[in-house]
Design a protein around this motif. Sequence first.
Motif, PDB file in Angstrom:
ATOM      1  N   UNK A 159       0.818  -1.215   0.000  1.00  0.00           N
ATOM      2  CA  UNK A 159       0.000   0.000   0.000  1.00  0.00           C
ATOM      3  C   UNK A 159       0.852   1.266   0.000  1.00  0.00           C
ATOM      4  N   UNK A 160       1.975   1.236   0.687  1.00  0.00           N
ATOM      5  CA  UNK A 160       2.778   2.445   0.870  1.00  0.00           C
ATOM      6  C   UNK A 160       3.179   3.119  -0.447  1.00  0.00           C
ATOM      7  N   UNK A 161       3.620   2.385  -1.488  1.00  0.00           N
ATOM      8  CA  UNK A 161       3.971   3.061  -2.742  1.00  0.00           C
ATOM      9  C   UNK A 161       2.790   3.803  -3.372  1.00  0.00           C
ATOM     10  N   UNK A 162       1.581   3.301  -3.169  1.00  0.00           N
ATOM     11  CA  UNK A 162       0.401   3.968  -3.715  1.00  0.00           C
ATOM     12  C   UNK A 162       0.137   5.286  -2.997  1.00  0.00           C
ATOM     13  N   UNK A 163       0.355   5.305  -1.691  1.00  0.00           N
ATOM     14  CA  UNK A 163       0.208   6.548  -0.943  1.00  0.00           C
ATOM     15  C   UNK A 163       1.291   7.551  -1.341  1.00  0.00           C
ATOM     16  N   UNK A 164       2.496   7.044  -1.555  1.00  0.00           N
ATOM     17  CA  UNK A 164       3.591   7.907  -2.003  1.00  0.00           C
ATOM     18  C   UNK A 164       3.259   8.544  -3.358  1.00  0.00           C
ATOM     19  N   UNK A 165       2.716   7.750  -4.262  1.00  0.00           N
ATOM     20  CA  UNK A 165       2.337   8.266  -5.572  1.00  0.00           C
ATOM     21  C   UNK A 165       1.207   9.279  -5.460  1.00  0.00           C
ATOM     22  N   UNK A 166       0.263   9.035  -4.562  1.00  0.00           N
ATOM     23  CA  UNK A 166      -0.842   9.971  -4.372  1.00  0.00           C
ATOM     24  C   UNK A 166      -0.324  11.334  -3.928  1.00  0.00           C
ATOM     25  N   UNK A 167       0.610  11.344  -3.002  1.00  0.00           N
ATOM     26  CA  UNK A 167       1.178  12.607  -2.534  1.00  0.00           C
ATOM     27  C   UNK A 167       1.974  13.295  -3.635  1.00  0.00           C
ATOM     28  N   UNK A 168       2.696  12.528  -4.422  1.00  0.00           N
ATOM     29  CA  UNK A 168       3.448  13.111  -5.533  1.00  0.00           C
ATOM     30  C   UNK A 168       2.496  13.747  -6.539  1.00  0.00           C
ATOM     31  N   UNK A 169       1.391  13.081  -6.805  1.00  0.00           N
ATOM     32  CA  UNK A 169       0.384  13.604  -7.730  1.00  0.00           C
ATOM     33  C   UNK A 169      -0.215  14.902  -7.206  1.00  0.00           C
ATOM     34  N   UNK A 170      -0.339  15.001  -5.893  1.00  0.00           N
ATOM     35  CA  UNK A 170      -0.928  16.191  -5.282  1.00  0.00           C
ATOM     36  C   UNK A 170       0.077  17.315  -5.054  1.00  0.00           C
ATOM     37  N   UNK A 171       1.312  17.131  -5.497  1.00  0.00           N
ATOM     38  CA  UNK A 171       2.283  18.214  -5.443  1.00  0.00           C
ATOM     39  C   UNK A 171       3.312  18.125  -4.360  1.00  0.00           C
ATOM     40  N   UNK A 172       3.365  17.017  -3.610  1.00  0.00           N
ATOM     41  CA  UNK A 172       4.308  16.925  -2.505  1.00  0.00           C
ATOM     42  C   UNK A 172       5.755  16.832  -2.965  1.00  0.00           C
ATOM     43  N   UNK A 173       5.974  16.484  -4.231  1.00  0.00           N
ATOM     44  CA  UNK A 173       7.339  16.364  -4.728  1.00  0.00           C
ATOM     45  C   UNK A 173       8.025  17.725  -4.840  1.00  0.00           C
ATOM     46  N   UNK A 174       7.230  18.795  -4.823  1.00  0.00           N
ATOM     47  CA  UNK A 174       7.821  20.130  -4.832  1.00  0.00           C
ATOM     48  C   UNK A 174       8.490  20.377  -3.477  1.00  0.00           C
ATOM     49  N   UNK A 175       9.713  20.763  -3.475  1.00  0.00           N
ATOM     50  CA  UNK A 175      10.514  20.886  -2.270  1.00  0.00           C
ATOM     51  C   UNK A 175       9.825  21.738  -1.212  1.00  0.00           C
ATOM     52  N   UNK A 176       9.639  21.132  -0.041  1.00  0.00           N
ATOM     53  CA  UNK A 176       9.101  21.864   1.100  1.00  0.00           C
ATOM     54  C   UNK A 176       7.615  22.109   1.060  1.00  0.00           C
ATOM     55  N   UNK A 177       6.929  21.663   0.030  1.00  0.00           N
ATOM     56  CA  UNK A 177       5.499  21.952  -0.086  1.00  0.00           C
ATOM     57  C   UNK A 177       4.684  20.956   0.722  1.00  0.00           C
ATOM     58  N   UNK A 178       3.718  21.450   1.501  1.00  0.00           N
ATOM     59  CA  UNK A 178       2.813  20.585   2.235  1.00  0.00           C
ATOM     60  C   UNK A 178       1.663  20.190   1.319  1.00  0.00           C
ATOM     61  N   UNK A 179       1.602  18.920   0.971  1.00  0.00           N
ATOM     62  CA  UNK A 179       0.502  18.411   0.145  1.00  0.00           C
ATOM     63  C   UNK A 179      -0.269  17.403   0.974  1.00  0.00           C
ATOM     64  N   UNK A 180      -1.564  17.373   0.767  1.00  0.00           N
ATOM     65  CA  UNK A 180      -2.418  16.515   1.574  1.00  0.00           C
ATOM     66  C   UNK A 180      -2.854  15.301   0.777  1.00  0.00           C
ATOM     67  N   UNK A 181      -3.094  14.211   1.466  1.00  0.00           N
ATOM     68  CA  UNK A 181      -3.407  12.949   0.799  1.00  0.00           C
ATOM     69  C   UNK A 181      -4.691  13.058  -0.029  1.00  0.00           C
ATOM     70  N   UNK A 182      -5.699  13.733   0.516  1.00  0.00           N
ATOM     71  CA  UNK A 182      -6.974  13.855  -0.183  1.00  0.00           C
ATOM     72  C   UNK A 182      -6.857  14.809  -1.363  1.00  0.00           C
ATOM     73  N   UNK A 183      -5.961  15.787  -1.266  1.00  0.00           N
ATOM     74  CA  UNK A 183      -5.752  16.696  -2.376  1.00  0.00           C
ATOM     75  C   UNK A 183      -6.579  17.960  -2.322  1.00  0.00           C
ATOM     76  N   UNK A 184      -7.199  18.251  -1.172  1.00  0.00           N
ATOM     77  CA  UNK A 184      -7.931  19.502  -1.005  1.00  0.00           C
ATOM     78  C   UNK A 184      -6.953  20.609  -0.594  1.00  0.00           C
ATOM     79  N   UNK A 185      -7.477  21.834  -0.482  1.00  0.00           N
ATOM     80  CA  UNK A 185      -6.618  22.961  -0.121  1.00  0.00           C
ATOM     81  C   UNK A 185      -6.080  22.820   1.298  1.00  0.00           C
ATOM     82  N   UNK A 186      -6.839  22.144   2.155  1.00  0.00           N
ATOM     83  CA  UNK A 186      -6.454  21.934   3.549  1.00  0.00           C
ATOM     84  C   UNK A 186      -6.771  20.494   3.914  1.00  0.00           C
ATOM     85  N   UNK A 187      -6.180  19.972   4.982  1.00  0.00           N
ATOM     86  CA  UNK A 187      -6.457  18.582   5.359  1.00  0.00           C
ATOM     87  C   UNK A 187      -7.931  18.340   5.654  1.00  0.00           C
ATOM     88  N   UNK A 188      -8.429  17.192   5.230  1.00  0.00           N
ATOM     89  CA  UNK A 188      -9.793  16.774   5.527  1.00  0.00           C
ATOM     90  C   UNK A 188      -9.744  15.608   6.513  1.00  0.00           C
TER      91      UNK A 188
END
Length: 326
Positions: free
Chosen positions: A223-252
């Motif tokens: 499961x872990x690689x899928x969560x990692x990919x989800x965060x990357x898709x939501x912009x977490x790969x950008x250095x220092x950027x806080x991205x949320x798993x759900x992908x909303x503007x703020x955590x749900x």
Amino acid sequence: TATHCNTLQHTATHITSHTVTHHAAYTGMNTARVTAHVMARVTACVGQARNFQVVTKLTRAFSSSNIPKVTLRYFDSRGRAQALRYALVDAGVDFKDDRVSLSHVASGNWFNMKSTPSLTGPWGSLPVLDWGDLRVGQTEAIASLLFRELSALHLTSDPSEQRRVAAMDASVTSLAHQDLLVLCLQLVNITATMQASPGQAAESIEANLANAVTQCKTRVLGIMPRLELMLATNGAAQTGRAAWMVGAAHPTVGDMFAWEALEVVALVFGQELLEAFPLCAAFCRHMAARPLLNAYVEAGARPLTLTGSAAEVPVLAAIARAAAAV
């Protein structure tokens, strides 16, 4: 201080009024809930975030005006309810955290409590949420209600985006709860039962434990690689950027479940497993740094154990030894 409190109140009220009036994404939304979000940001900016009592008092003063009396009932452990506690804390909701002692289970009184709907809801189980006159049982049903009640900050006026966020929140909640959190909690409980089995040979216990740990860890690593990919898709790969798993503007609510599930994975299998997935590890750090959540944890308000069992520490040590060999 009183001066700081007055300043925070004035600042948050001014920012909220301007935001609701002029920001299209928030127009028509619940002012009290927007203010809860604003309060968390303001307190963080002035260095008040680590004072749990001050922050929660100020935030709840704003956020509670349109929220009914709320009680969350669960055992005195993190278990299957900690993510629900996080969601309420992060939203600044003034709720009663009603914790049922595990002594009731040990004494057999729990069977009497299960037949009392005012305590254990319609299904005779915990957690149970009382939201005003509404009583809801089952973890994911409660999570769904909290998403609807606390989602004003996460939804835009775009109907398609609202549907996407709602669907993703339900999906992340289900995966984190069923496929990670409950899986790990079951492993802890199974291990405790194995170790308490009288007359069973030590070699047999070790073999059974190794098998259970291998199966659980294999599923987690799937499961872990899928969560990692989800965060990357939501912009977490950008250095220092806080991205949320759900992908909303703020955590749900779904993000609260993802955070708790990943924290439990690290507790059960070791922090090194989590760190092997850097975006997931960063997600946990971003969640832990949220002002109200940080203050809650730092104040020691979170239950100390996952299951409430007195044997949890040696059980986790036994799992760690078995996991290291997998």
